[in-house]
Design an enzyme around this catalytic site. Structure first.
Site, PDB file in Angstrom:
ATOM      1  N   TYR A  60       2.457 -15.117   2.974  1.00 39.15           N
ATOM      2  CA  TYR A  60       1.243 -14.279   2.932  1.00 39.15           C
ATOM      3  C   TYR A  60       0.524 -14.368   4.272  1.00 39.15           C
ATOM      4  CZ  TYR A  60      -3.544 -12.840   1.928  1.00 39.15           C
ATOM      5  OH  TYR A  60      -4.778 -12.232   1.994  1.00 39.15           O
ATOM      6  N   SER A  95      -6.637 -11.750   7.216  1.00 39.08           N
ATOM      7  CA  SER A  95      -7.061 -12.892   6.416  1.00 39.08           C
ATOM      8  C   SER A  95      -7.263 -14.071   7.350  1.00 39.08           C
ATOM      9  CB  SER A  95      -5.963 -13.221   5.402  1.00 39.08           C
ATOM     10  OG  SER A  95      -6.195 -14.496   4.832  1.00 39.08           O
TER      11      SER A  95
HETATM   12  N1  LIG Z   1     -10.032 -12.047  -1.828  1.00 39.70           N
HETATM   13  C1  LIG Z   1      -9.899 -12.811  -0.763  1.00 39.70           C
HETATM   14  O1  LIG Z   1     -10.357 -13.970  -0.728  1.00 39.70           O
HETATM   15  C2  LIG Z   1      -9.214 -12.282   0.456  1.00 39.70           C
HETATM   16  C3  LIG Z   1      -9.163 -13.117   1.585  1.00 39.70           C
HETATM   17  C4  LIG Z   1      -8.526 -12.653   2.727  1.00 39.70           C
HETATM   18  C5  LIG Z   1      -7.990 -11.372   2.769  1.00 39.70           C
HETATM   19  N2  LIG Z   1      -8.049 -10.599   1.659  1.00 39.70           N
HETATM   20  C6  LIG Z   1      -7.424  -9.260   1.760  1.00 39.70           C
HETATM   21  O2  LIG Z   1      -8.337  -8.278   1.314  1.00 39.70           O
HETATM   22  C7  LIG Z   1      -7.610  -7.196   0.701  1.00 39.70           C
HETATM   23  C8  LIG Z   1      -8.150  -6.951  -0.705  1.00 39.70           C
HETATM   24  O3  LIG Z   1      -7.984  -8.145  -1.446  1.00 39.70           O
HETATM   25  P1  LIG Z   1      -8.578  -8.383  -2.904  1.00 39.70           P
HETATM   26  O4  LIG Z   1      -8.897  -9.817  -2.986  1.00 39.70           O
HETATM   27  O5  LIG Z   1      -9.602  -7.357  -3.225  1.00 39.70           O
HETATM   28  O6  LIG Z   1      -7.241  -8.149  -3.755  1.00 39.70           O
HETATM   29  P2  LIG Z   1      -7.001  -7.681  -5.281  1.00 39.70           P
HETATM   30  O7  LIG Z   1      -8.209  -7.882  -6.084  1.00 39.70           O
HETATM   31  O8  LIG Z   1      -5.735  -8.328  -5.686  1.00 39.70           O
HETATM   32  O9  LIG Z   1      -6.763  -6.105  -5.096  1.00 39.70           O
HETATM   33  C9  LIG Z   1      -5.639  -5.625  -4.414  1.00 39.70           C
HETATM   34  C10 LIG Z   1      -5.661  -4.118  -4.419  1.00 39.70           C
HETATM   35  O10 LIG Z   1      -4.468  -3.642  -3.758  1.00 39.70           O
HETATM   36  C11 LIG Z   1      -3.844  -2.678  -4.590  1.00 39.70           C
HETATM   37  N3  LIG Z   1      -2.394  -2.676  -4.389  1.00 39.70           N
HETATM   38  C12 LIG Z   1      -1.575  -3.760  -4.384  1.00 39.70           C
HETATM   39  N4  LIG Z   1      -0.307  -3.370  -4.213  1.00 39.70           N
HETATM   40  C13 LIG Z   1      -0.322  -2.015  -4.099  1.00 39.70           C
HETATM   41  C14 LIG Z   1       0.690  -1.042  -3.916  1.00 39.70           C
HETATM   42  N5  LIG Z   1       1.980  -1.368  -3.815  1.00 39.70           N
HETATM   43  N6  LIG Z   1       0.328   0.272  -3.862  1.00 39.70           N
HETATM   44  C15 LIG Z   1      -0.979   0.618  -3.976  1.00 39.70           C
HETATM   45  N7  LIG Z   1      -1.979  -0.269  -4.134  1.00 39.70           N
HETATM   46  C16 LIG Z   1      -1.651  -1.565  -4.206  1.00 39.70           C
HETATM   47  C17 LIG Z   1      -4.219  -3.090  -6.022  1.00 39.70           C
HETATM   48  O11 LIG Z   1      -4.205  -1.981  -6.890  1.00 39.70           O
HETATM   49  P3  LIG Z   1      -3.111  -1.651  -8.027  1.00 39.70           P
HETATM   50  O12 LIG Z   1      -2.617  -2.954  -8.582  1.00 39.70           O
HETATM   51  O13 LIG Z   1      -3.869  -0.789  -8.978  1.00 39.70           O
HETATM   52  O14 LIG Z   1      -2.051  -0.875  -7.302  1.00 39.70           O
HETATM   53  C18 LIG Z   1      -5.651  -3.553  -5.827  1.00 39.70           C
HETATM   54  O15 LIG Z   1      -6.518  -2.434  -5.884  1.00 39.70           O
HETATM   55  C19 LIG Z   1      -6.140  -7.615   0.724  1.00 39.70           C
HETATM   56  O16 LIG Z   1      -5.491  -7.044   1.829  1.00 39.70           O
HETATM   57  C20 LIG Z   1      -6.209  -9.119   0.879  1.00 39.70           C
HETATM   58  O17 LIG Z   1      -5.047  -9.658   1.460  1.00 39.70           O
HETATM   59  C21 LIG Z   1      -8.642 -11.008   0.510  1.00 39.70           C
END
Ligand SMILES: NC(=O)c1ccc[n+]([C@@H]2O[C@H](COP(=O)([O-])OP(=O)(O)OC[C@H]3O[C@@H](n4cnc5c(N)ncnc54)[C@H](OP(=O)(O)O)[C@@H]3O)[C@@H](O)[C@H]2O)c1
Length: 233
Positions: free
Chosen positions: A152, A136
């Site tokens: 985080y 991130s």
């Molecule tokens: N969106 C942003 O702006 C942003 C920015 C920087 C980095 N990121 C990174 O990008 C990645 C994806 O982010 P996102 O925004 O798409 O997040 P999101 O919409 O919250 O999705 C998170 C995913 O992780 C899964 N997950 C969470 N805990 C889990 C567990 N214990 N076991 C298995 N699966 C788990 C969730 O599925 P279930 O709940 O079904 O298990 C969901 O599919 C993350 O690593 C995040 O830190 C995102």
């Protein structure tokens, strides 16, 4: 190719699975806790390209029993070409209110799961595998930091350094490891971190870059932490 994507039920991970399905006749293991969403994703992916195969695997990647449960799924898979360690969690809380449980939760899902899954798959990676760890911008050294995201961001900083170390150890085996320090993408996680903020990128747009990077980026980068962001945050 054999591809494994964690955090596939929603957000960026879901679109990464669809992107791989669209790209070619790949076999994609899609991991998250929500089985229903993974089953829908399987239909969507295979509709995009009937030659692709989406294998849903519902499990908590932080659970102790994860490894034993996942082993039978990968036993007959053949070499793994791409692993996207995408699953993640976020807690938005002032530093003084954070607890040890919050620390444990964030480092379990954001850091330990990367270690655990990569170690499990290590003997199964192909000789030209690419591992992508989702970092991130908050975990990128010298970037702007935001109140409420200290743990985080620290967990993503750990993912960045883990990436550098893994790349060094894996290079003899031809395995490439990179960390994408992603900026704001419109997902549930972003809404939690920055309520009301409108991100410049959708999950589809970010996933399209990540799928292309997973396939082609290993020619140009190894052990790198790459900022993928056009905005602050
Ligand atoms: N969106 C942003 O702006 C942003 C920015 C920087 C980095 N990121 C990174 O990008 C990645 C994806 O982010 P996102 O925004 O798409 O997040 P999101 O919409 O919250 O999705 C998170 C995913 O992780 C899964 N997950 C969470 N805990 C889990 C567990 N214990 N076991 C298995 N699966 C788990 C969730 O599925 P279930 O709940 O079904 O298990 C969901 O599919 C993350 O690593 C995040 O830190 C995102």
């Amino acid at each position: 190719m054999n591809v494994i994507v964690t955090g596939a039920s929603r957000g960026i991970g879901r679109e990464i699975v669809k992107g791989f399905a669209r790209d070619g006749n790949h076999r994609i293991i899609a991991i998250s806790r929500n089985n229903e969403k993974l089953e829908t994703l399987k239909s969507e992916g295979e509709k995009l390209n009937p030659g692709s195969e989406v294998i849903p695997f519902s499990a908590d990647i932080t659970a102790r029993g994860f490894t034993d449960k996942f082993l039978p799924v990968i036993e007959n898979l053949g070499p793994v070409d791409v692993l996207v360690n995408n699953a993640g969690g976020l807690i938005n809380k002032p530093f003084r209110e954070l607890t040890e449980e919050d620390f444990g939760f964030l480092f379990d899902v954001n850091v330990k799961s990367v270690f655990r899954l990569t170690r499990l798959l290590y003997p199964r990676f192909s000789k030209s595998a690419h591992i992508i760890n989702m970092g991130s911008m908050g975990g990128y050294q010298g970037s702007s930091k935001f109140p409420g995201l200290s743990l985080y961001s620290a967990s993503k900083g750990a993912v960045a350094i883990l990436t550098e170390a893994m790349a060094e150890e894996f290079k003899e085996d031809g395995i490439t490891v990179n960390c994408l320090a992603v900026g704001a993408v419109q997902t549930e996680m972003l809404e939690n971190a920055f309520p009301g903020y409108k991100a410049p990128l959708s999950s589809e747009e970010m996933a399209s870059f990540i799928v292309d990077f997973a396939i082609n980026g290993k020619k140009y980068f190894n052990g790198k932490i790459l900022p993928v962001s056009v905005s602050t945050p």
